[in-house]
Write a protein that holds these residues in place. Structure first.
Motif, PDB file in Angstrom:
ATOM      1  N   ARG A   8       1.088  -1.289  -0.305  1.00 44.21           N
ATOM      2  CA  ARG A   8      -0.049  -0.203   0.227  1.00 44.21           C
ATOM      3  C   ARG A   8       0.651   1.306   0.056  1.00 44.21           C
ATOM      4  N   VAL A   9       1.089   2.626  -1.356  1.00 48.42           N
ATOM      5  CA  VAL A   9       2.020   2.997  -0.987  1.00 48.42           C
ATOM      6  C   VAL A   9       1.264   4.448  -1.063  1.00 48.42           C
ATOM      7  N   VAL A  10       1.227   5.194  -0.329  1.00 49.52           N
ATOM      8  CA  VAL A  10       0.851   6.584  -0.379  1.00 49.52           C
ATOM      9  C   VAL A  10       1.708   7.348  -1.340  1.00 49.52           C
ATOM     10  N   VAL A  11       0.712   8.596  -2.043  1.00 52.38           N
ATOM     11  CA  VAL A  11       0.596   9.274  -3.247  1.00 52.38           C
ATOM     12  C   VAL A  11       0.425  10.391  -2.892  1.00 52.38           C
ATOM     13  N   LEU A  12       1.496  11.440  -2.244  1.00 54.40           N
ATOM     14  CA  LEU A  12       1.374  12.864  -2.009  1.00 54.40           C
ATOM     15  C   LEU A  12       1.383  13.585  -3.268  1.00 54.40           C
ATOM     16  N   ALA A  13       0.292  14.174  -4.005  1.00 56.41           N
ATOM     17  CA  ALA A  13       1.716  15.203  -4.960  1.00 56.41           C
ATOM     18  C   ALA A  13      -0.369  16.213  -5.195  1.00 56.41           C
ATOM     19  N   THR A  39      -1.289  18.161   3.939  1.00 54.20           N
ATOM     20  CA  THR A  39      -1.224  17.572   4.957  1.00 54.20           C
ATOM     21  C   THR A  39      -1.826  17.027   5.094  1.00 54.20           C
ATOM     22  N   VAL A  40      -3.455  17.542   5.991  1.00 54.09           N
ATOM     23  CA  VAL A  40      -4.414  16.188   6.812  1.00 54.09           C
ATOM     24  C   VAL A  40      -4.420  15.065   6.121  1.00 54.09           C
ATOM     25  N   ALA A  45      -3.377   9.021   5.538  1.00 52.41           N
ATOM     26  CA  ALA A  45      -3.131   8.024   5.079  1.00 52.41           C
ATOM     27  C   ALA A  45      -2.187   6.589   5.448  1.00 52.41           C
ATOM     28  N   LEU A  46      -1.400   7.815   6.295  1.00 52.70           N
ATOM     29  CA  LEU A  46      -0.053   6.707   6.245  1.00 52.70           C
ATOM     30  C   LEU A  46      -0.039   5.006   7.459  1.00 52.70           C
TER      31      LEU A  46
END
Length: 127
Positions: A8-13, A39-40, A45-46
């Motif tokens: 499970r990969v969190v993609v922050l963009a 950010t929230v 999701a982390l």
């Protein structure tokens, strides 16, 4: 799968094109992509994720703070940034990123780069 859920990969963009592209690369390598743009949402999701991709060129969040937060939790962090922003790339590595790739590198070689980062040797077979 590790305790953090390596698949499970969190993609922050916050850029729609890159958010979509990065999530597609993750899915193409056989992992679950969780796309977030703030950010929230990122912090929420982390839990349950062992890996994170952070687009460092953002307006809606502090990419370096996101890298530090994810890395401090023992997560593997991959970043994408402008090829000529050497200072930002250096700071991301110091904050805990394992690698910082230029947009061009992920545009041209994204499937192989993401598959290798996820420990899959054949990106075509992962999907």
């Amino acid at each position: 799968m590790s305790d953090h859920g390596v698949d499970r990969v969190v993609v922050l963009a916050d850029d729609l094109i890159w958010a979509t592209r990065l999530a597609c690369l993750v899915r193409g390598a056989g992992a679950e992509a969780v796309s977030v743009a703030t950010t929230v949402a990122f912090e929420a999701a982390l839990p349950g994720s062992g890996r994170v991709i952070v687009d460092l060129t953002a307006r809606a969040y502090d990419g370096l703070a996101a890298v530090a937060s994810a890395a401090s939790g023992g997560r593997s962090v991959l970043c994408v940034a402008q090829h000529d922003d050497h200072e930002l790339r250096r700071r991301a590595l110091a904050a805990g990123a394992g690698r910082v790739y230029a947009y061009r590198k992920l545009h041209e070689d994204g499937p192989a780069v993401i598959a290798a980062w996820l420990g899959r040797t054949d990106p075509a077979a992962a999907g």
